[in-house]
Design an enzyme around this catalytic site. Structure first.
Site, PDB file in Angstrom:
ATOM      1  CB  SER A 119      -0.863   0.000   1.271  1.00 23.75           C
ATOM      2  OG  SER A 119      -1.485   1.247   1.453  1.00 23.75           O
ATOM      3  CE1 TYR A 143      -3.817  -1.942   5.342  1.00 15.50           C
ATOM      4  CE2 TYR A 143      -3.159   0.266   4.655  1.00 15.50           C
ATOM      5  CZ  TYR A 143      -3.552  -1.014   4.338  1.00 15.50           C
ATOM      6  OH  TYR A 143      -3.662  -1.392   3.029  1.00 15.50           O
ATOM      7  CE  LYS A 147      -1.706  -4.489   3.436  1.00 13.32           C
ATOM      8  NZ  LYS A 147      -2.002  -5.753   2.755  1.00 13.32           N
TER       9      LYS A 147
HETATM   10  C1  WQD Z   1      -9.372  10.314   0.130  1.00 10.69           C
HETATM   11  C2  WQD Z   1      -9.481  11.817   0.388  1.00 10.69           C
HETATM   12  C3  WQD Z   1     -10.092  12.376   2.643  1.00 10.69           C
HETATM   13  C4  WQD Z   1     -14.234  10.891   2.495  1.00 10.69           C
HETATM   14  C5  WQD Z   1      -6.981   5.410   2.596  1.00 10.69           C
HETATM   15  C6  WQD Z   1      -5.909   4.772   3.427  1.00 10.69           C
HETATM   16  C7  WQD Z   1      -4.877   4.153   2.546  1.00 10.69           C
HETATM   17  C8  WQD Z   1      -5.522   3.180   1.578  1.00 10.69           C
HETATM   18  C9  WQD Z   1      -6.643   3.818   0.830  1.00 10.69           C
HETATM   19  C10 WQD Z   1      -5.988   0.894   2.022  1.00 10.69           C
HETATM   20  C11 WQD Z   1      -8.873  12.249   1.724  1.00 10.69           C
HETATM   21  C12 WQD Z   1     -11.139  12.827   1.665  1.00 10.69           C
HETATM   22  C13 WQD Z   1     -12.915  11.199   2.219  1.00 10.69           C
HETATM   23  C14 WQD Z   1     -15.186  11.943   2.570  1.00 10.69           C
HETATM   24  C15 WQD Z   1     -13.448  13.530   2.106  1.00 10.69           C
HETATM   25  N1  WQD Z   1      -6.029   2.078   2.328  1.00 10.69           N
HETATM   26  N2  WQD Z   1     -12.527  12.517   2.035  1.00 10.69           N
HETATM   27  N3  WQD Z   1     -14.761  13.216   2.359  1.00 10.69           N
HETATM   28  O1  WQD Z   1      -7.178   8.417   3.156  1.00 10.69           O
HETATM   29  O2  WQD Z   1      -6.263   8.685   0.804  1.00 10.69           O
HETATM   30  O3  WQD Z   1      -6.390   6.455   1.828  1.00 10.69           O
HETATM   31  O4  WQD Z   1      -7.550   4.444   1.727  1.00 10.69           O
HETATM   32  O5  WQD Z   1      -5.830  -0.093   1.778  1.00 10.69           O
HETATM   33  O6  WQD Z   1      -3.938   3.524   3.335  1.00 10.69           O
HETATM   34  O7  WQD Z   1      -5.306   5.764   4.247  1.00 10.69           O
HETATM   35  O8  WQD Z   1      -8.467   7.524   1.130  1.00 10.69           O
HETATM   36  O9  WQD Z   1     -10.765   7.514   0.335  1.00 10.69           O
HETATM   37  O10 WQD Z   1     -10.348   7.747   2.810  1.00 10.69           O
HETATM   38  O11 WQD Z   1      -9.800   9.648   1.318  1.00 10.69           O
HETATM   39  O12 WQD Z   1     -13.123  14.724   1.943  1.00 10.69           O
HETATM   40  O13 WQD Z   1     -16.375  11.742   2.821  1.00 10.69           O
HETATM   41  O14 WQD Z   1     -10.866  12.141   0.479  1.00 10.69           O
HETATM   42  O15 WQD Z   1      -9.902  13.314   3.667  1.00 10.69           O
HETATM   43  O16 WQD Z   1      -8.274  13.491   1.534  1.00 10.69           O
HETATM   44  P1  WQD Z   1      -7.026   7.887   1.800  1.00 10.69           P
HETATM   45  P2  WQD Z   1      -9.926   8.040   1.431  1.00 10.69           P
END
Ligand code: WQD
Length: 324
Positions: A119, A143, A147
């Site tokens: 990841s 997490y 990985k």
């Molecule tokens: C993306 C962006 C949020 C929801 C995570 C894990 C990573 C990987 C993938 C897995 C961020 C913003 C989100 C919402 C928002 N995990 N957001 N409103 O955090 O980049 O990655 O998932 O295996 O390790 O950390 O992904 O989809 O949660 O967020 O503004 O309702 O969208 O703050 O900037 P992230 P995400």
């Protein structure tokens, strides 16, 4: 001869299973069905098993022998960052412990090919315009640590008994390759936006005061079908690639606002968001350099944001939570 896909009934694993089936491979699936479902894997045999559970090595060893397994693709893991902070011991038991058992069974049965779901979380909060595989790995949560440890375990197994391995560092996976294989979880931005819209609520933007052009966080969104194809490319080059770890991303970043706008376009719904507080631990920008995987494995992403959001929407509408 067959390929063992552990976690093959889950969101990403099922895409890989279907691609392998389409090219005529024999596939056997191990899955604990905690998030996956049997209807996702067609007629490939399914062994229901949590690989981190007591005695799993015996079941894995038997499965590898009975099905003449030659390669393992290992998806099964817990993947919620917040939960990993709450329950670090359990994340180590599940992700690191589970993998140790898989490797033990492989060593015992002489299976020497392994593709690992790593990841972008291994990088933590990198201060890089484009993240390459040489960017320092400093994971900021359990997490991401599990990985990175997984990658170390593979390097150790290579030294100790000649394992051939590839770790794919996924960026932000979304979309669906087939409408029946959508992401069943509501944990990432695109499904969370759909879920808000389904409830008649506005999507949320977690902070718009980041140092980015529109103030919202930028991520590298990768279509799950492109990601699945990267696994097949990795498998095909498992004994002849120079490197072992590869970013899987597009090299292009989109902001949270751009993604939410794309959902409005794809769905025809009013997706005007509310801006709320920042979420703790979000780096402003995470975009992959995919140069290495293109050079060495000949893989490149074919789909952009529109296809990702449109296919995610189609799968959402095909599922039980459809809107309208
Ligand atoms: C993306 C962006 C949020 C929801 C995570 C894990 C990573 C990987 C993938 C897995 C961020 C913003 C989100 C919402 C928002 N995990 N957001 N409103 O955090 O980049 O990655 O998932 O295996 O390790 O950390 O992904 O989809 O949660 O967020 O503004 O309702 O969208 O703050 O900037 P992230 P995400």
């Amino acid at each position: 001869m067959s390929i063992l896909v552990i976690g093959g009934a889950g969101y990403i694993g099922a895409h890989v299973v279907r691609l392998l089936q389409e090219r005529g491979e024999d596939v056997v699936v191990v899955d604990d069905l905690s998030t996956g479902t049997p209807d996702r894997i067609g007629d490939s045999p399914l062994i229901e098993l949590d690989v981190a559970s007591e005695g799993s090595e015996e079941v894995l060893t038997r499965t590898m022998t009975e099905h003449a397994v030659t390669a393992v693709i290992h998806f099964a893991a817990r993947k919620q960052v917040g939960e990993s902070v709450e329950k670090p011991e359990w994340y180590y038991l599940q992700n690191v412990g589970g993998m140790a058992k898989v490797l033990t069974a492989m060593r015992q049965t002489g299976v020497t090919q392994f593709i690992f779901s790593s990841s972008a979380a291994v990088y933590g909060m990198p201060d890089a315009e484009l993240i390459s595989e040489d960017t320092r790995c400093e994971p900021i949560n359990p997490y991401g640590q599990t990985k990175l440890i997984g990658e170390w375990m593979l390097a150790n197994a290579e030294r100790a008994w000649g394992l051939n391995w590839t770790a794919l560092r996924y960026f932000n996976v979304a979309g669906s390759g087939w409408a029946d294989l959508g992401d069943p979880a509501i944990l990432n931005l695109i499904p969370m936006v759909f879920d808000r819209l389904a409830r008649g609520d506005r999507p949320k933007v977690f902070g718009d005061d980041y140092p980015t052009p529109d103030g919202t966080c930028i991520r590298d969104y990768i279509h799950v079908l492109d990601l699945a194809k990267a696994h097949l490319a990795a498998l095909d080059h498992i004994t002849d690639q120079r490197d072992h770890v590869f970013n899987v991303g597009t090299g292009t970043g989109y902001s949270v606002r751009e993604v939410i706008d794309a959902v409005g376009q794809a769905s025809g719904l009013d997706a005007t968001p509310d801006v709320v507080e920042r979420r703790a631990g979000d780096p402003p920008k995470l975009v992959a350099s995919p140069a290495r995987i293109t050079d060495e494995l000949g893989w490149t992403a074919e789909n952009g944001l529109t296809q990702i959001v449109t296919s995610a929407w189609d799968a959402w509408q095909a599922g039980p939570r459809r809107i309208g």
